[in-house]
Scaffold this motif. Structure first.
Motif, PDB file in Angstrom:
ATOM      1  N   GLN A  82       0.807  -1.226   0.000  1.00 57.80           N
ATOM      2  CA  GLN A  82       0.000   0.000   0.000  1.00 57.80           C
ATOM      3  C   GLN A  82       0.844   1.282   0.000  1.00 57.80           C
ATOM      4  N   GLU A  83       1.811   1.370   0.874  1.00 61.43           N
ATOM      5  CA  GLU A  83       2.620   2.593   0.975  1.00 61.43           C
ATOM      6  C   GLU A  83       3.430   2.844  -0.296  1.00 61.43           C
ATOM      7  N   LEU A  84       4.113   1.816  -0.766  1.00 61.20           N
ATOM      8  CA  LEU A  84       4.945   1.967  -1.966  1.00 61.20           C
ATOM      9  C   LEU A  84       4.105   2.348  -3.182  1.00 61.20           C
ATOM     10  N   ASN A  85       3.020   1.610  -3.384  1.00 58.97           N
ATOM     11  CA  ASN A  85       2.225   1.833  -4.583  1.00 58.97           C
ATOM     12  C   ASN A  85       1.427   3.130  -4.538  1.00 58.97           C
ATOM     13  N   SER A  86       0.905   3.482  -3.371  1.00 60.23           N
ATOM     14  CA  SER A  86       0.144   4.737  -3.282  1.00 60.23           C
ATOM     15  C   SER A  86       1.060   5.942  -3.501  1.00 60.23           C
ATOM     16  N   ALA A  87       2.306   5.848  -3.031  1.00 58.06           N
ATOM     17  CA  ALA A  87       3.271   6.928  -3.265  1.00 58.06           C
ATOM     18  C   ALA A  87       3.605   7.036  -4.749  1.00 58.06           C
TER      19      ALA A  87
END
Length: 203
Positions: A82-87
């Motif tokens: 979630q964090e990597l892709n949303s960024a």
């Protein structure tokens, strides 16, 4: 000698004419690509890639969308982090807005791309940059059970999807559309789904 001098004058005249003609040519389009429709950003799911949306993009081009209005991201985490892709989505959307001069984008997301897109909207500033969200067999409830406020959200899912079950796709406050006979991967190549995407983007 006279011939050389005449030739030199001729070359000088030609050079001046060429330079002036370039100077007075109409200005070319600026670096920002002007669009008539809200740009669409496509977000793939687990183990997917930006190429997953080739058929949907091809369909939308036949329906009036220009190539410079359709953008697909290749996410850094194929496991749906979630964090990597949303960024990554945040950076990608900002780049699309900069390129097109648009103030908002529409997002079409498949599978885990739905959860990642919702995470971007809710946690990475996407709420002010997304006009419409369309998920296809979206694993939406891994992020939220409620459609983001102020964003026209459509969730398309199939009772024949055995990878992301329909209950995970449904969002309270969204336009939840249930179809039959289309597999999880088939959502990316179904004419019925394409038509529903077109309608959702036009509303």
């Amino acid at each position: 000698m006279r011939k050389i001098k005449s030739l030199g004058m001729l070359l000088l005249s030609f050079t001046l004419f060429f330079a002036l003609s370039l100077h007075f040519q109409p200005a070319k389009a600026s670096a920002a690509v002007q669009t008539t429709k809200t740009p669409v950003v496509f977000v793939h799911g687990l183990t997917g890639s930006d190429s997953n949306f080739a058929l949907i993009k091809g369909y939308l081009r036949t329906q009036g969308w220009a190539s410079n209005e359709l953008y697909a991201i290749d996410l850094p985490s194929k496991q749906g982090h979630q964090e990597l892709n949303s960024a990554a989505i945040q950076r990608f959307v900002d780049n699309v807005l900069s390129q097109t001069g648009s103030t908002k984008v529409n997002i079409v997301a498949h599978s885990m791309g739905g959860a990642n897109s919702l995470y971007y909207i809710l946690n990475k500033g996407g709420a002010s940059k997304v006009d419409k969200l369309v998920t296809l067999g979206g694993a939406n409830q891994l992020t939220t059970r409620v459609a983001p406020q102020g964003i026209d959200t459509t969730s398309i899912y199939s009772t024949s999807d055995y990878i992301v079950r329909p209950y995970l796709s449904k969002l309270y406050g969204a336009n939840n559309i249930e179809i039959r006979g289309v597999s999880h991967i088939g959502l990316l190549s179904s004419y019925q789904v394409n038509s529903l995407i077109k309608t959702a983007l036009q509303e």
